[in-house]
Design an enzyme around this catalytic site. Structure first.
Site, mmCIF file in Angstrom:
data_model
loop_
_atom_site.group_PDB
_atom_site.id
_atom_site.type_symbol
_atom_site.label_atom_id
_atom_site.label_comp_id
_atom_site.label_asym_id
_atom_site.label_seq_id
_atom_site.Cartn_x
_atom_site.Cartn_y
_atom_site.Cartn_z
ATOM 1 N N GLU A 1 -33.513 39.327 -41.633
ATOM 2 C CA GLU A 1 -33.936 37.942 -41.389
ATOM 3 C C GLU A 1 -35.103 37.568 -42.300
ATOM 4 O O GLU A 1 -35.139 36.459 -42.843
ATOM 5 C CB GLU A 1 -34.316 37.742 -39.923
ATOM 6 C CG GLU A 1 -34.892 36.378 -39.589
ATOM 7 C CD GLU A 1 -33.951 35.199 -39.813
ATOM 8 O OE1 GLU A 1 -34.448 34.069 -40.008
ATOM 9 O OE2 GLU A 1 -32.718 35.385 -39.790
ATOM 10 N N HIS B 1 -39.041 47.992 -29.073
ATOM 11 C CA HIS B 1 -38.367 48.703 -30.185
ATOM 12 C C HIS B 1 -39.357 49.547 -30.964
ATOM 13 O O HIS B 1 -39.802 49.132 -32.018
ATOM 14 C CB HIS B 1 -37.716 47.685 -31.111
ATOM 15 C CG HIS B 1 -36.661 48.258 -32.003
ATOM 16 N ND1 HIS B 1 -36.940 48.781 -33.248
ATOM 17 C CD2 HIS B 1 -35.331 48.390 -31.834
ATOM 18 C CE1 HIS B 1 -35.814 49.188 -33.814
ATOM 19 N NE2 HIS B 1 -34.824 48.957 -32.987
ATOM 20 N N ILE C 1 -40.777 51.137 -34.441
ATOM 21 C CA ILE C 1 -39.973 51.014 -35.652
ATOM 22 C C ILE C 1 -39.542 49.560 -35.771
ATOM 23 O O ILE C 1 -38.979 48.987 -34.839
ATOM 24 C CB ILE C 1 -38.730 51.928 -35.607
ATOM 25 C CG1 ILE C 1 -39.160 53.396 -35.488
ATOM 26 C CG2 ILE C 1 -37.863 51.709 -36.844
ATOM 27 C CD1 ILE C 1 -38.003 54.343 -35.220
ATOM 28 N N GLY D 1 -34.080 46.714 -38.249
ATOM 29 C CA GLY D 1 -33.372 46.322 -39.458
ATOM 30 C C GLY D 1 -32.970 44.861 -39.454
ATOM 31 O O GLY D 1 -33.012 44.194 -40.488
ATOM 32 N N VAL D 2 -32.585 44.349 -38.301
ATOM 33 C CA VAL D 2 -32.173 42.949 -38.222
ATOM 34 C C VAL D 2 -33.332 42.014 -38.564
ATOM 35 O O VAL D 2 -33.136 40.960 -39.161
ATOM 36 C CB VAL D 2 -31.565 42.626 -36.828
ATOM 37 C CG1 VAL D 2 -32.614 42.667 -35.734
ATOM 38 C CG2 VAL D 2 -30.845 41.306 -36.843
#
Length: 154
Positions: free
Chosen positions: A62, A48, A54, A57-58
């Site tokens: 978390e 990723h 980058i 977002g997840v």
């Protein structure tokens, strides 16, 4: 301040999913602040994205949830309860927004405030910043509970 040694005693998470390096401020039942240093050595960057790293977002969500878990744990139990017998269960994410990319070399700062709590259920206003700039926000709901698996092993 809560350092990594204490965080490891509170949270069940371990590499590669432990996403809080340090807690810098905490007032039980009110707020928590902490951070995670983002490095290119994170395994998530293998996929990723290989051409432009980058931070997902997840993972930001978390990390905020883990900081919130520390806040809920400290508020409810302080230092007196064995954390291995307790868990903070993530219940919901509302109004999540991602405002800017997080990249290797960034220090991802978490700031969470308690919106309400009733019994073992907590609702938190969660924000993440890099260099003082808001990069993500969400409303998180969590519940304190027992870790029945550890109780059964004893």
């Amino acid at each position: 301040m809560i350092d990594i040694d204490k965080i490891l005693k509170i949270l069940p998470h371990r590499y590669p999913i432990l996403l809080v390096d340090k807690i810098t401020s905490l007032k039980p039942f009110e707020f928590v602040g902490g951070y995670k240093n983002i490095t290119i050595n994170e395994p998530i960057f293998l996929g990723h994205f290989p051409s432009k790293a980058i931070y997902p977002g997840v993972m930001i969500i978390e990390g905020m949830a883990q900081a919130g878990g520390i806040l809920a744990f400290y508020s409810a139990y302080g230092d007196e309860v064995e954390a291995e017998n307790k868990l903070v269960y993530f219940m919901s994410i509302d109004r999540a927004k991602f405002r800017s990319m997080v990249r290797p070399g960034d220090r991802l700062e978490y700031k969470l405030e308690v919106l309400k709590y009733k019994g073992k259920v907590w609702v938190l206003d969660a924000k993440a910043f890099v260099d003082g700039k808001l990069v993500a926000e969400a409303e998180l709901k969590a519940m304190l509970g027992d870790n029945d698996d550890n109780k059964a092993k004893k």
